[in-house]
Design a protein around this motif. Structure first.
Motif, PDB file in Angstrom:
ATOM      1  N   GLN A 133       0.810  -1.219   0.000  1.00  0.00           N
ATOM      2  CA  GLN A 133       0.000   0.000   0.000  1.00  0.00           C
ATOM      3  C   GLN A 133       0.849   1.278   0.000  1.00  0.00           C
ATOM      4  O   GLN A 133       0.638   2.163  -0.803  1.00  0.00           O
ATOM      5  CB  GLN A 133      -0.851   0.001   1.268  1.00  0.00           C
ATOM      6  CG  GLN A 133      -2.279   0.333   1.018  1.00  0.00           C
ATOM      7  CD  GLN A 133      -3.145   0.055   2.225  1.00  0.00           C
ATOM      8  OE1 GLN A 133      -2.688   0.049   3.381  1.00  0.00           O
ATOM      9  NE2 GLN A 133      -4.415  -0.156   1.974  1.00  0.00           N
ATOM     10  N   GLU A 134       1.846   1.331   0.883  1.00  0.00           N
ATOM     11  CA  GLU A 134       2.661   2.551   1.003  1.00  0.00           C
ATOM     12  C   GLU A 134       3.929   2.463   0.154  1.00  0.00           C
ATOM     13  O   GLU A 134       4.380   3.458  -0.405  1.00  0.00           O
ATOM     14  CB  GLU A 134       3.068   2.776   2.464  1.00  0.00           C
ATOM     15  CG  GLU A 134       1.905   2.946   3.417  1.00  0.00           C
ATOM     16  CD  GLU A 134       2.371   2.955   4.874  1.00  0.00           C
ATOM     17  OE1 GLU A 134       3.271   3.728   5.223  1.00  0.00           O
ATOM     18  OE2 GLU A 134       1.837   2.144   5.657  1.00  0.00           O
ATOM     19  N   GLY A 135       4.517   1.267   0.063  1.00  0.00           N
ATOM     20  CA  GLY A 135       5.776   1.102  -0.688  1.00  0.00           C
ATOM     21  C   GLY A 135       5.535   0.842  -2.163  1.00  0.00           C
ATOM     22  O   GLY A 135       6.465   0.871  -2.954  1.00  0.00           O
ATOM     23  N   LYS A 136       4.263   0.559  -2.532  1.00  0.00           N
ATOM     24  CA  LYS A 136       3.882   0.303  -3.939  1.00  0.00           C
ATOM     25  C   LYS A 136       4.618  -0.891  -4.535  1.00  0.00           C
ATOM     26  O   LYS A 136       4.847  -0.944  -5.754  1.00  0.00           O
ATOM     27  CB  LYS A 136       4.126   1.543  -4.827  1.00  0.00           C
ATOM     28  CG  LYS A 136       3.539   2.828  -4.286  1.00  0.00           C
ATOM     29  CD  LYS A 136       2.050   2.888  -4.548  1.00  0.00           C
ATOM     30  CE  LYS A 136       1.453   4.186  -4.076  1.00  0.00           C
ATOM     31  NZ  LYS A 136       0.236   4.039  -3.304  1.00  0.00           N
ATOM     32  N   ALA A 137       5.031  -1.845  -3.679  1.00  0.00           N
ATOM     33  CA  ALA A 137       5.656  -3.069  -4.186  1.00  0.00           C
ATOM     34  C   ALA A 137       4.574  -3.948  -4.808  1.00  0.00           C
ATOM     35  O   ALA A 137       3.380  -3.813  -4.501  1.00  0.00           O
ATOM     36  CB  ALA A 137       6.345  -3.808  -3.041  1.00  0.00           C
ATOM     37  N   GLY A 138       5.005  -4.886  -5.673  1.00  0.00           N
ATOM     38  CA  GLY A 138       4.066  -5.817  -6.288  1.00  0.00           C
ATOM     39  C   GLY A 138       4.052  -7.161  -5.583  1.00  0.00           C
ATOM     40  O   GLY A 138       3.234  -8.030  -5.881  1.00  0.00           O
ATOM     41  N   ALA A 139       5.003  -7.350  -4.652  1.00  0.00           N
ATOM     42  CA  ALA A 139       5.123  -8.612  -3.908  1.00  0.00           C
ATOM     43  C   ALA A 139       6.036  -8.378  -2.716  1.00  0.00           C
ATOM     44  O   ALA A 139       6.716  -7.349  -2.639  1.00  0.00           O
ATOM     45  CB  ALA A 139       5.721  -9.696  -4.809  1.00  0.00           C
TER      46      ALA A 139
END
Ligand code: KIV
Length: 276
Positions: free
Chosen positions: A107-113
């Motif tokens: 949500q905050e780091g915008k990682a995909g996994a």
């Protein structure tokens, strides 16, 4: 190169026997360069505790550090899958905390996994995170967050019992729903057996030639981390020397007034100058 590399691309690559390429990154500029070079996936690793923060292990890294660096990297990436590493104690205390922390990286780091360390012992946690619709990458072998249990950064799986345990760990992670497994510092033949036994791709670091993909720490391959270079690293550049030379030249130029030159300055209108 135009389309986004996703967790589905990981499994397609294994089916097609195409090697997966991964590197770490911790900041926007580097992420932009690596992504532009065509890398498949970028891990925002908790190795940042060592190469960015100067600690001698990864144990000092917090969730807030990881969220910050993930967000920086994600802003620089268009093509690669960004994987956020879960730091020490962010998934050990309770499953609920683990899901919430994994969620922060998305949500905050915008990682995909997300990635977390551990095998059988973490299967329940992996399941819970995957149930929250967050893809998880496993990590077994030399798991740096266990440095105090291992008594140092040592190759894992060299004895029969430990090798068997690592195979069981990989199978448990696959069963729990990981989309991929990092194998760190394990003998090449053991990595080969694990790679053949699991349907998800294995990503090796110091695990030899038969893994489905490879990952290295960006500072290591660029020769920009001088504390220690593991045997499994190949250096593709020597930034330490390049930067030392460049900074030395800059110092010389400033001292000898060779820099700045007129072309590096801003001009001002003569008539205005007189009024000042
Ligand atoms: O933190 C990290 O960079 C890692 C890789 C070395 C696999 O976990």
């Amino acid at each position: 190169m135009n389309s986004k590399f996703t967790t589905q691309s990981f499994s397609k690559a294994k089916q097609k026997e195409e090697k997966i390429t991964m590197l770490t990154a911790y900041d926007y500029s580097m992420a932009q360069i690596i992504d532009g070079s065509g890398i498949d996936a970028i891990l925002v690793g908790d190795s940042l505790g060592m190469v960015m923060q100067g600690h001698d292990s990864t144990l000092e890294v917090t969730m807030d550090h990881m969220v910050y660096h993930c967000a920086c990297v994600s802003r620089g990436v268009k093509h690669a899958l960004v994987v956020g590493d879960m730091p020490f104690l962010s998934y050990h205390v309770s499953t609920e905390e683990a899901v919430r922390n994994a969620g922060r990286l998305i949500q905050e780091g915008k990682a995909g996994a997300v990635k977390l360390e551990g095998g059988k012992n973490m299967a329940g946690t992996v399941k819970a995170i995957v149930n929250a619709q967050i893809p998880v990458m496993g990590h077994i072998g030399l798991t740096p967050q266990s440095v105090n249990i291992f008594g140092g950064f040592k190759v894992q799986g060299k004895q029969e019992a430990k090798a068997r345990a690592l195979i069981e760990d990989a199978l448990a992670l696959e069963e729990a729903g990981v989309f991929s497994i990092v194998l760190e510092a394990v003998p090449e033949e053991l990595a080969r057996i694990i790679t053949e036994k699991v349907s998800v791709p294995t990503i090796g670091i110091g695990a030899g030639r038969y893994c489905d993909g490879q990952i290295l720490v960006i500072n290591d391959i660029l020769g920009a981390y001088s504390e220690f270079t593991p045997k499994f690293v190949k250096q593709y550049a020597h930034l330490n020397a390049t930067i030392t030379d460049a900074v030395g030249e800059y110092i010389q130029d400033v001292k000898s007034q060779k820099f700045p030159e007129k072309k590096h300055t801003y001009a001002m209108d003569e008539s205005l100058l007189k009024k000042v």
